[in-house]
Design a protein around this motif. Structure first.
Motif, PDB file in Angstrom:
ATOM      1  N   ALA A   1      19.074   0.414  -5.382  1.00 42.86           N
ATOM      2  CA  ALA A   1      18.068   0.447  -4.362  1.00 42.86           C
ATOM      3  C   ALA A   1      17.823   1.751  -3.936  1.00 42.86           C
ATOM      4  CB  ALA A   1      18.734  -0.258  -3.142  1.00 42.86           C
ATOM      5  N   VAL A   2      16.296   2.094  -3.449  1.00 44.94           N
ATOM      6  CA  VAL A   2      16.090   3.345  -2.845  1.00 44.94           C
ATOM      7  C   VAL A   2      15.605   3.393  -1.394  1.00 44.94           C
ATOM      8  CG1 VAL A   2      15.535   4.334  -5.366  1.00 44.94           C
ATOM      9  CG2 VAL A   2      13.770   3.139  -3.832  1.00 44.94           C
ATOM     10  N   ALA A   3      15.312   1.929  -1.097  1.00 47.68           N
ATOM     11  CA  ALA A   3      14.761   1.788   0.626  1.00 47.68           C
ATOM     12  C   ALA A   3      14.974   0.483   0.804  1.00 47.68           C
ATOM     13  CB  ALA A   3      13.507   2.424   0.431  1.00 47.68           C
ATOM     14  N   SER A   4      15.324  -0.031   2.009  1.00 54.29           N
ATOM     15  CA  SER A   4      15.340  -1.413   2.573  1.00 54.29           C
ATOM     16  C   SER A   4      15.109  -1.331   3.890  1.00 54.29           C
ATOM     17  CB  SER A   4      16.741  -2.056   2.307  1.00 54.29           C
ATOM     18  OG  SER A   4      16.744  -3.523   2.446  1.00 54.29           O
ATOM     19  N   VAL A   5      14.572  -2.453   4.363  1.00 53.19           N
ATOM     20  CA  VAL A   5      14.157  -2.746   5.696  1.00 53.19           C
ATOM     21  C   VAL A   5      13.982  -4.063   5.962  1.00 53.19           C
ATOM     22  CG1 VAL A   5      11.739  -2.453   5.546  1.00 53.19           C
ATOM     23  CG2 VAL A   5      12.566  -1.719   7.658  1.00 53.19           C
ATOM     24  N   ILE A   6      14.648  -4.327   7.309  1.00 42.05           N
ATOM     25  CA  ILE A   6      14.314  -5.817   7.857  1.00 42.05           C
ATOM     26  C   ILE A   6      13.313  -5.842   8.727  1.00 42.05           C
ATOM     27  CG2 ILE A   6      15.476  -7.692   9.036  1.00 42.05           C
ATOM     28  CD1 ILE A   6      18.169  -6.706   8.071  1.00 42.05           C
ATOM     29  N   ALA A   7      12.430  -6.700   8.803  1.00 43.72           N
ATOM     30  CA  ALA A   7      11.210  -6.939   9.679  1.00 43.72           C
ATOM     31  C   ALA A   7      11.054  -8.399  10.080  1.00 43.72           C
ATOM     32  CB  ALA A   7       9.771  -6.423   9.168  1.00 43.72           C
TER      33      ALA A   7
ATOM     34  N   VAL B   1       4.421  -2.588   3.432  1.00 46.50           N
ATOM     35  CA  VAL B   1       4.644  -3.915   2.737  1.00 46.50           C
ATOM     36  C   VAL B   1       4.400  -4.679   4.005  1.00 46.50           C
ATOM     37  CG1 VAL B   1       5.967  -5.471   1.486  1.00 46.50           C
ATOM     38  CG2 VAL B   1       6.213  -3.123   1.220  1.00 46.50           C
ATOM     39  N   ASN B   2       3.177  -5.547   3.924  1.00 46.54           N
ATOM     40  CA  ASN B   2       2.822  -6.580   5.012  1.00 46.54           C
ATOM     41  C   ASN B   2       3.087  -7.808   4.294  1.00 46.54           C
ATOM     42  OD1 ASN B   2       2.000  -4.362   6.621  1.00 46.54           O
ATOM     43  ND2 ASN B   2      -0.181  -4.822   6.425  1.00 46.54           N
ATOM     44  N   VAL B   3       3.919  -8.769   4.895  1.00 43.04           N
ATOM     45  CA  VAL B   3       4.523  -9.989   4.420  1.00 43.04           C
ATOM     46  C   VAL B   3       3.796 -10.861   5.316  1.00 43.04           C
ATOM     47  CG1 VAL B   3       6.146 -11.440   3.574  1.00 43.04           C
ATOM     48  CG2 VAL B   3       6.369  -8.928   3.287  1.00 43.04           C
ATOM     49  N   ALA B   4       3.253 -11.985   4.764  1.00 43.60           N
ATOM     50  CA  ALA B   4       2.768 -12.952   5.753  1.00 43.60           C
ATOM     51  C   ALA B   4       3.434 -14.322   5.308  1.00 43.60           C
ATOM     52  CB  ALA B   4       1.334 -13.302   5.794  1.00 43.60           C
ATOM     53  N   LEU B   5       4.094 -15.095   6.251  1.00 47.11           N
ATOM     54  CA  LEU B   5       4.545 -16.404   5.711  1.00 47.11           C
ATOM     55  C   LEU B   5       3.318 -17.639   5.950  1.00 47.11           C
ATOM     56  CD1 LEU B   5       7.937 -16.428   7.930  1.00 47.11           C
ATOM     57  CD2 LEU B   5       7.363 -15.384   5.428  1.00 47.11           C
TER      58      LEU B   5
ATOM     59  N   THR C   1       0.963  -1.321  -0.048  1.00 49.52           N
ATOM     60  CA  THR C   1       0.011   0.014   0.044  1.00 49.52           C
ATOM     61  C   THR C   1       0.863   1.215   0.003  1.00 49.52           C
ATOM     62  OG1 THR C   1      -1.603  -1.196   1.325  1.00 49.52           O
ATOM     63  CG2 THR C   1      -1.837   1.161   1.163  1.00 49.52           C
ATOM     64  N   PRO C   2       0.748   1.905  -1.150  1.00 44.96           N
ATOM     65  CA  PRO C   2       1.873   3.320  -1.216  1.00 44.96           C
ATOM     66  C   PRO C   2       1.045   4.410  -0.520  1.00 44.96           C
ATOM     67  CG  PRO C   2       0.533   2.871  -3.257  1.00 44.96           C
ATOM     68  CD  PRO C   2       0.039   1.849  -2.474  1.00 44.96           C
TER      69      PRO C   2
ATOM     70  N   PRO D   1       4.028  -6.067  10.244  1.00 47.79           N
ATOM     71  CA  PRO D   1       3.750  -4.945   9.125  1.00 47.79           C
ATOM     72  C   PRO D   1       5.316  -4.355   8.801  1.00 47.79           C
ATOM     73  CG  PRO D   1       2.760  -4.533  11.080  1.00 47.79           C
ATOM     74  CD  PRO D   1       3.140  -5.880  11.213  1.00 47.79           C
ATOM     75  N   ALA D   2       5.587  -3.965   7.827  1.00 47.73           N
ATOM     76  CA  ALA D   2       6.887  -3.031   7.614  1.00 47.73           C
ATOM     77  C   ALA D   2       6.579  -1.960   6.759  1.00 47.73           C
ATOM     78  CB  ALA D   2       8.108  -3.844   6.918  1.00 47.73           C
ATOM     79  N   GLU D   3       7.432  -0.892   6.637  1.00 48.37           N
ATOM     80  CA  GLU D   3       7.334   0.282   5.971  1.00 48.37           C
ATOM     81  C   GLU D   3       8.754   0.907   5.610  1.00 48.37           C
ATOM     82  OE1 GLU D   3       4.133   3.449   7.346  1.00 48.37           O
ATOM     83  OE2 GLU D   3       5.829   4.198   7.782  1.00 48.37           O
TER      84      GLU D   3
END
Length: 658
Positions: A266-272, A242-246, A232-233, A277-279
């Protein structure tokens, strides 16, 4: 389209061979017993379809893995009474993913509510898939499917338009594996969502579609894997959620690394932490629009990290911080700074766009308008049925959909309303890539002869539906939103069309809005409007010579959800011949008359856009479909009834910068 056409001869302007200048082809040959009428129309793409090239592209563009196996091609099939036992002998070959009734399937046979379709084929797994789970995916099967692998039932599914999958790992054996699919489809004898399909196609109803009609494929995956993503932008905040479900719960050291890229950088990166949920911050975002359909790349990796909560051996209260921080910003911060160990165990690639679909103040005081990226952009679209003379619901190829979307853009349209049909995922990828806005309808459903499920323009109440019918409709509605919500081209959800089985529209619209707050919701397109609650649009259908004006509304944007319908038959490109009728809402005598009528309608749409704040208009329709000849294009997509450049010039004032 308007149901009243079926009950009022005065409302239907039939175009028949006897009319001067409206030539028809020679009578078509009747269908053989047990077969459906297929005409002799073929698209240029359908003529090139073979078992080796039928729908070979990756079937899930927004969640790609490197390894997969396409099962499209020749299958064995049989059609038997549904009460019969499993047949020993099959009837012949069918080309998957084309429906049984279609010409491209090689079958073109009738399937009734009393029938069962049997599909069979075998497959061998690649050697390098050893040790991984195997998922069997179906793009869509209409309507009720049971799936067997090596004689064992692995699962069942109901629903004609949504994707589904089964983990078949426990049912596989070395060497050849047998796959069998059984399908039941009552079509218009049942109330399930089915769109324009009818067992007795006529007027606004089309040849039914049964069985497998989208890609079937296999995919190797690790035991723990990425199962779903919701993207969702938010251009106002400059972030991407970015909500990732395993596929199941994960350990403390399981995390996902999410990376957004532009042109390989790469313009953005995150570890969750997994299943959180992640942003991502997307600074100075390049916004997506029909004029500039810019897409970012997205990579999601399942990784191991050094456990942020690991305590020394024997330490007291080792889990206290972990439990206190579950589902909090503090937990997110720990994982964002965690160190990755080893390589990713699962990787999926996708894409996203930074864009916003909303309602806000417009150019006319007191009249809200539809906004794209916080700006008024008139949405000029076509009613797009998505039917093909050779593939029916299934486009003949990926190239065919690329061409058609490109044609609409060249003709000055920036939107289409996907009319009570859901397309394969590759279609929405092409819309995302080429840049065309989509209003996505939920397919309607009702029994053919149950007329009290239809509302009329003077109706004051919505219908009452059986619980099992509403359960099925709402299940498929939620699945449609879940399947398609990551596609930036979709800017509006349309819950109901012209009162076809319309019930509880306010509740359903609110449900869709809660499922996806990032888009406009149109609860009722045409006919019985149930007020402002739950809906962002006030939508009328107007097939008069000069379109009517929607009433002003201080809370909703006003739109014309359907208008136009100028019929012009093109000799040699008609579905029916002989005494079969082709029809349009209005009949043009020739191309000059067609252009004059078209200009008259659009002159009024342009006036409404400038003077009363009209936000959108949807012209009926992209192509002729079977007996309907009110398309911009013939059914085979070979003839444009005016040059695309002429259409574009007529539409141009809608996009004036004033």
């Amino acid at each position: 389209m308007n149901r009243a056409l079926l009950g009022s001869a005065a409302a239907l302007i039939a175009l028949v061979a006897a009319q001067p200048g409206l030539a028809q082809r020679a009578p078509a040959k009747p269908a053989a017993p047990g077969h459906v009428y297929t005409s002799d129309l073929m698209t240029r793409w359908g003529k090139t379809v073979t078992p080796d090239n039928a729908w070979r592209s990756y079937p899930r563009p927004q969640m790609k893995r490197t390894k997969w196996l396409n099962l499209n091609g020749q299958w064995d099939y049989a059609i038997r009474p549904k009460a019969d036992a499993r047949p020993n002998a099959m009837d012949g070959k069918i080309l998957v993913p084309f429906a049984v009734e279609s010409k491209l399937s090689g079958v073109a046979k009738h399937v009734g509510p009393e029938d069962r379709i049997w599909y069979r084929r075998s497959f061998n797994l690649p050697a390098d898939w050893k040790g991984q789970d195997v998922l069997l995916h179906f793009g869509a099967v209409d309507y009720e499917a049971q799936v067997f692998v090596n004689g064992a039932l692995v699962g069942a599914h109901r629903g004609g338009s949504d994707t589904f999958e089964f983990d078949i790992s426990d049912y596989l054996k070395p060497g050849a594996n047998a796959l069998e699919v059984q399908v039941l489809d009552p079509t218009s004898d049942g109330p399930q969502p089915r769109g324009k399909q009818q067992l007795n196609p006529k007027s606004i109803w089309y040849t039914p579609v049964s069985g497998i009609w989208q890609t079937v494929w296999l995919e190797p995956v690790p035991k723990l894997r990425v199962q779903d993503m919701k993207i969702t932008p938010d251009i106002d905040k400059g972030v991407l959620a970015v909500n990732v479900a395993l596929n199941r719960s994960a350990a403390d050291d399981d995390a996902v690394r999410i990376t957004a890229s532009s042109k390989g950088k790469a313009v953005a990166s995150v570890i969750a932490r997994a299943n959180r949920p992640a942003e991502l911050a997307i600074p100075n975002a390049h916004l997506w629009s029909p004029d500039d359909p810019f897409l970012y790349d997205l990579k999601v990796e399942l990784v191991k990290v050094q456990n942020p909560y690991k305590q020394p051996e024997g330490a007291k209260g080792a889990n206290r911080e972990r439990w206190q921080e579950l589902q909090t910003p503090a937990e997110s911060a720990r994982y964002a700074s965690a160190s990755v160990t080893g390589t990713a165990s699962d990787t999926v690639d996708g894409y996203f766009a930074m864009r916003k679909s909303s309602i806000g103040p417009g150019k006319i005081a007191g009249q809200p308008q539809m906004l794209l990226n916080n700006k008024v952009v008139f949405q000029n679209g076509t009613l797009d049925q998505g039917w093909w003379p050779d593939g029916l619901l299934t486009p003949p190829s990926e190239e065919a959909i690329r061409w058609e979307i490109g044609y609409l853009k060249s003709a000055g349209f920036n939107m289409l309303r996907k009319h009570i049909k859901v397309e394969p995922a590759q279609y929405y990828y092409e819309a995302d890539r080429q840049g065309i806005l989509i209003w996505q309808d939920m397919p309607s459903g009702e029994e053919d002869d149950l007329h009290d499920q239809f509302l009329r323009e003077k109706s004051q109440y919505e219908v009452t539906m059986p619980q099992d019918v509403t359960n099925e409709f709402e299940y498929e509605l939620t699945r449609m939103v879940a399947d398609l919500r990551n596609h930036p081209s979709i800017v509006t959800w349309v819950v109901n069309n012209e009162g076809w089985g319309q019930y509880a529209s306010i509740r359903l619209a609110k449900m869709v809005k809660e499922l996806d707050p990032s888009r406009v919701v149109n609860k009722v397109s045409g006919w019985l409007d149930t007020g402002d609650a739950g809906s962002d649009l006030f939508d009328i259908h107007t097939y008069e010579d000069v379109p009517r004006v929607p009433a002003a509304n201080s809370k909703r944007a006003i739109v014309i959800g359907e208008f136009g319908g100028i019929g012009l038959p093109i000799e040699g490109h008609l579905w029916f011949g002989g005494d079969k009728r082709s029809w349009g809402y209005q009949g043009a005598k020739d191309a000059a008359d067609y252009e004059a009528r078209y200009r008259r309608k659009y002159a009024e749409v342009i006036r409404q856009a400038k003077e009363v704040g009209l936000s959108a208009a949807v012209y009926t329709q992209t192509t002729d479909v079977e007996g309907e000849i009110n398309g911009l294009l013939t059914y085979d997509r070979e003839v444009s009834k005016l040059p695309a450049e002429t259409f574009k010039k007529i539409h141009a004032p809608l996009f004036d910068k004033d």
